[in-house]
Write a protein that holds these residues in place. Structure first.
Motif, PDB file in Angstrom:
ATOM      1  N   PHE A 345       0.788  -1.229   0.000  1.00 28.34           N
ATOM      2  CA  PHE A 345       0.000   0.000   0.000  1.00 28.34           C
ATOM      3  C   PHE A 345       0.821   1.282   0.000  1.00 28.34           C
ATOM      4  O   PHE A 345       0.236   2.371  -0.049  1.00 28.34           O
ATOM      5  CB  PHE A 345      -0.946   0.009   1.204  1.00 28.34           C
ATOM      6  CG  PHE A 345      -2.055  -1.004   1.120  1.00 28.34           C
ATOM      7  CD1 PHE A 345      -3.148  -0.797   0.288  1.00 28.34           C
ATOM      8  CD2 PHE A 345      -2.004  -2.184   1.863  1.00 28.34           C
ATOM      9  CE1 PHE A 345      -4.172  -1.726   0.205  1.00 28.34           C
ATOM     10  CE2 PHE A 345      -3.022  -3.122   1.781  1.00 28.34           C
ATOM     11  CZ  PHE A 345      -4.107  -2.900   0.944  1.00 28.34           C
ATOM     12  N   ALA A 346       2.150   1.216   0.064  1.00 28.92           N
ATOM     13  CA  ALA A 346       2.955   2.438   0.030  1.00 28.92           C
ATOM     14  C   ALA A 346       2.738   3.166  -1.292  1.00 28.92           C
ATOM     15  O   ALA A 346       2.845   2.567  -2.368  1.00 28.92           O
ATOM     16  CB  ALA A 346       4.435   2.105   0.218  1.00 28.92           C
ATOM     17  N   THR A 347       2.425   4.462  -1.209  1.00 24.19           N
ATOM     18  CA  THR A 347       2.081   5.213  -2.423  1.00 24.19           C
ATOM     19  C   THR A 347       3.299   5.792  -3.135  1.00 24.19           C
ATOM     20  O   THR A 347       3.225   6.144  -4.315  1.00 24.19           O
ATOM     21  CB  THR A 347       1.136   6.374  -2.080  1.00 24.19           C
ATOM     22  OG1 THR A 347       1.832   7.304  -1.225  1.00 24.19           O
ATOM     23  CG2 THR A 347      -0.113   5.869  -1.378  1.00 24.19           C
ATOM     24  N   GLY A 348       4.400   5.946  -2.424  1.00 25.31           N
ATOM     25  CA  GLY A 348       5.555   6.623  -2.996  1.00 25.31           C
ATOM     26  C   GLY A 348       5.449   8.134  -2.927  1.00 25.31           C
ATOM     27  O   GLY A 348       6.342   8.848  -3.388  1.00 25.31           O
ATOM     28  N   GLY A 349       4.378   8.650  -2.323  1.00 22.80           N
ATOM     29  CA  GLY A 349       4.187  10.091  -2.226  1.00 22.80           C
ATOM     30  C   GLY A 349       4.095  10.587  -0.807  1.00 22.80           C
ATOM     31  O   GLY A 349       3.670  11.726  -0.573  1.00 22.80           O
ATOM     32  N   GLY A 350       4.462   9.745   0.162  1.00 28.47           N
ATOM     33  CA  GLY A 350       4.413  10.132   1.562  1.00 28.47           C
ATOM     34  C   GLY A 350       5.790  10.432   2.106  1.00 28.47           C
ATOM     35  O   GLY A 350       6.457  11.376   1.691  1.00 28.47           O
ATOM     36  N   GLN A 351       6.251   9.605   3.034  1.00 32.04           N
ATOM     37  CA  GLN A 351       7.535   9.858   3.664  1.00 32.04           C
ATOM     38  C   GLN A 351       8.710   9.613   2.738  1.00 32.04           C
ATOM     39  O   GLN A 351       9.813  10.103   2.973  1.00 32.04           O
ATOM     40  CB  GLN A 351       7.671   8.980   4.914  1.00 32.04           C
ATOM     41  CG  GLN A 351       7.815   7.485   4.616  1.00 32.04           C
ATOM     42  CD  GLN A 351       7.874   6.667   5.885  1.00 32.04           C
ATOM     43  OE1 GLN A 351       6.861   6.283   6.418  1.00 32.04           O
ATOM     44  NE2 GLN A 351       9.071   6.414   6.385  1.00 32.04           N
ATOM     45  N   SER A 352       8.531   8.819   1.694  1.00 32.66           N
ATOM     46  CA  SER A 352       9.598   8.550   0.728  1.00 32.66           C
ATOM     47  C   SER A 352       8.978   8.210  -0.613  1.00 32.66           C
ATOM     48  O   SER A 352       7.755   8.130  -0.750  1.00 32.66           O
ATOM     49  CB  SER A 352      10.467   7.373   1.211  1.00 32.66           C
ATOM     50  OG  SER A 352       9.767   6.149   1.088  1.00 32.66           O
TER      51      SER A 352
END
Length: 447
Positions: A345-352
């Motif tokens: 689910f990591a979007t790539g647009g949050g913390q990294s």
């Protein structure tokens, strides 16, 4: 290529706003430990209430002193072999200036150190819920000191310290899915496999004695967790902390609802204990992932964790390990779920810019998460079991059978949680009660 030149004007300067924000977050994280004490304290039987409270409170004393003396240095000092840190200036906080900044940030080292101290305090306290009713207070206190030194401080360096192997690998753990929850859950399992079951496990009723206390504790945990999670970005300048704050609320709500739905289908009722436990499961799962997923992803993370943790708490009856208050089922399983779901689910647009499978990133981040999760799990499980074994073979981990049956509060603390002597019951109260009026029925006074 020549190294870049950093001008003095480009160097971070102390931010009063971020410093104040982080001090508030530190206080919020600290209140989680008394919250945990109430949460656990309400879940045990009356005869163990004070002991359960004290097992959390004593961590605030022991870990604070160890952190100042050497823990901060081991966790966040200069890296050595990607395993441990050490900086002599951090020993006793002796070489830290009051306005000296944490490298790359706008807050003083003191503020970073005290924020991380609160994490170090609550992590061993989490373990205590698995050991309810049966552990000597002196043995528990010694275990906290040894476990923090041998397990927590090194693992914190692996995950968050510059140069730590998990940090360098790119494992995402925003606020402690591996270093706190998997670490504590695996430790709990290791210790209970050594010390064994409570007397009467699976035979005697061991219901919570005060569900209102459980709900109060869960509420304090939920409240404090905003500092735990949002504060872990160490500032409030770019919106990532705000994303984490929002996702914390969303995932917690989703997990609570999912747990309640599961137990209604499985057991036929919506319970207050289920609501509290579901909320905590959601808080655990979003801890590592909340800075990497979207709000919709937070719903998915919370709902999945709520169901998985609700299912997992029953495994102790199937496999025969006595995890008194479901530390393994909630913190280990919730921490594993939240950490691994980053890989999807990591979007790539949050913390990294690291993206998960569902956002075009493939399985690269998932495998990194697996390395962090199972590396910490294995180390904590084995090391904690060894520490418990050594303590058990020297001073003994468990109270006597008679003390466990009679109540660990009296045996270990010479106190009881509730004094009923003045509650209007018993012979003294009946002697002092006025005679009933003629023609009326006498009312029984319950003790």
């Amino acid at each position: 290529m020549a190294p870049a030149i950093t001008l003095a004007a480009d160097a971070p300067t102390l931010s009063a706003a971020n410093t104040g924000f982080m001090l508030i977050c530190s206080a919020l994280v600290l209140i989680m430990t008394p919250g945990l004490a109430f949460f656990y304290g309400g879940m045990v039987r009356v005869k163990s209430t004070l002991n359960m409270l004290m097992m959390s409170f004593i961590s605030m004393g022991i870990v604070t002193i160890l952190w100042v003396l050497y823990g901060f240095s081991l966790a966040f000092g200069t890296d050595s072999g990607s395993i441990i840190g050490w900086s002599s200036d951090f020993v006793g906080f002796s070489g830290i200036g009051k306005v000296e900044l944490w490298d790359g940030y706008t807050i003083p080292i003191y503020v970073f150190a005290v924020f991380q101290l609160m994490f170090a305090i609550i992590t061993p306290a989490l373990i205590s819920g698995a050991l309810a009713d049966r552990v000597k207070f002196t043995a528990w206190s010694l275990f906290i000191a040894l476990w923090a030194t041998v397990v927590y401080f090194p693992v914190a360096h692996w995950v968050w310290g510059a140069g730590g192997w998990a940090f360098e690998l790119g494992v995402i753990d925003f606020a402690g899915g591996t270093a706190v929850h998997i670490n504590a859950g695996a430790a709990a399992l290791g210790v209970i496999l050594v010390i064994g079951k409570r007397i009467g496990f699976k035979k005697d009723p061991m219901r919570p004695h005060s569900l209102p206390l459980v709900m109060l504790g869960a509420g304090l945990l939920w409240f404090g967790w905003f500092g735990f999670n949002a504060g872990s970005w160490l500032g409030n300048d770019d919106g990532v902390g705000a994303l984490m704050f929002v996702n914390t609320q969303i995932a917690t709500a989703a997990a609570m609802l999912a747990w309640l739905a599961y137990e209604k289908i499985r057991h036929g009722a919506f319970t207050t204990l289920g609501a509290a436990s579901g909320a905590v499961a959601g808080l655990v799962a979003i801890t590592p992932s909340g800075g990497a997923v979207s709000p919709l992803g937070a719903i998915a993370v919370g709902a999945i964790a709520g169901v998985l943790c609700a299912m997992a708490v029953g495994l102790k009856y199937k496999f025969g390990y006595d995890d008194s208050l479901d530390v393994v089922g909630v913190h280990l399983v919730g921490g594993v779920a939240g950490s691994l779901l980053i890989g999807f689910f990591a979007t790539g647009g949050g913390q990294s810019d690291a993206a998960g499978l569902f956002y075009g990133g493939g399985l690269d981040q998932f495998w990194k998460q697996c390395a962090g999760v199972f590396g910490v799990l294995a180390y904590s499980l084995v090391a904690s079991a060894v520490l418990a074994f050594l303590i058990d073979k020297t001073i003994g981990m468990r109270v006597t059978e008679d003390d466990e049956i009679a109540g660990i509060d009296q045996a270990e603390h010479a106190e009881t949680a509730y004094d009923f002597s003045g509650a209007g019951g018993g012979a003294a109260a009946r002697t002092a009660a006025p005679a009933p009026v003629a023609g009326t029925a006498s009312k029984k006074v319950d003790a």
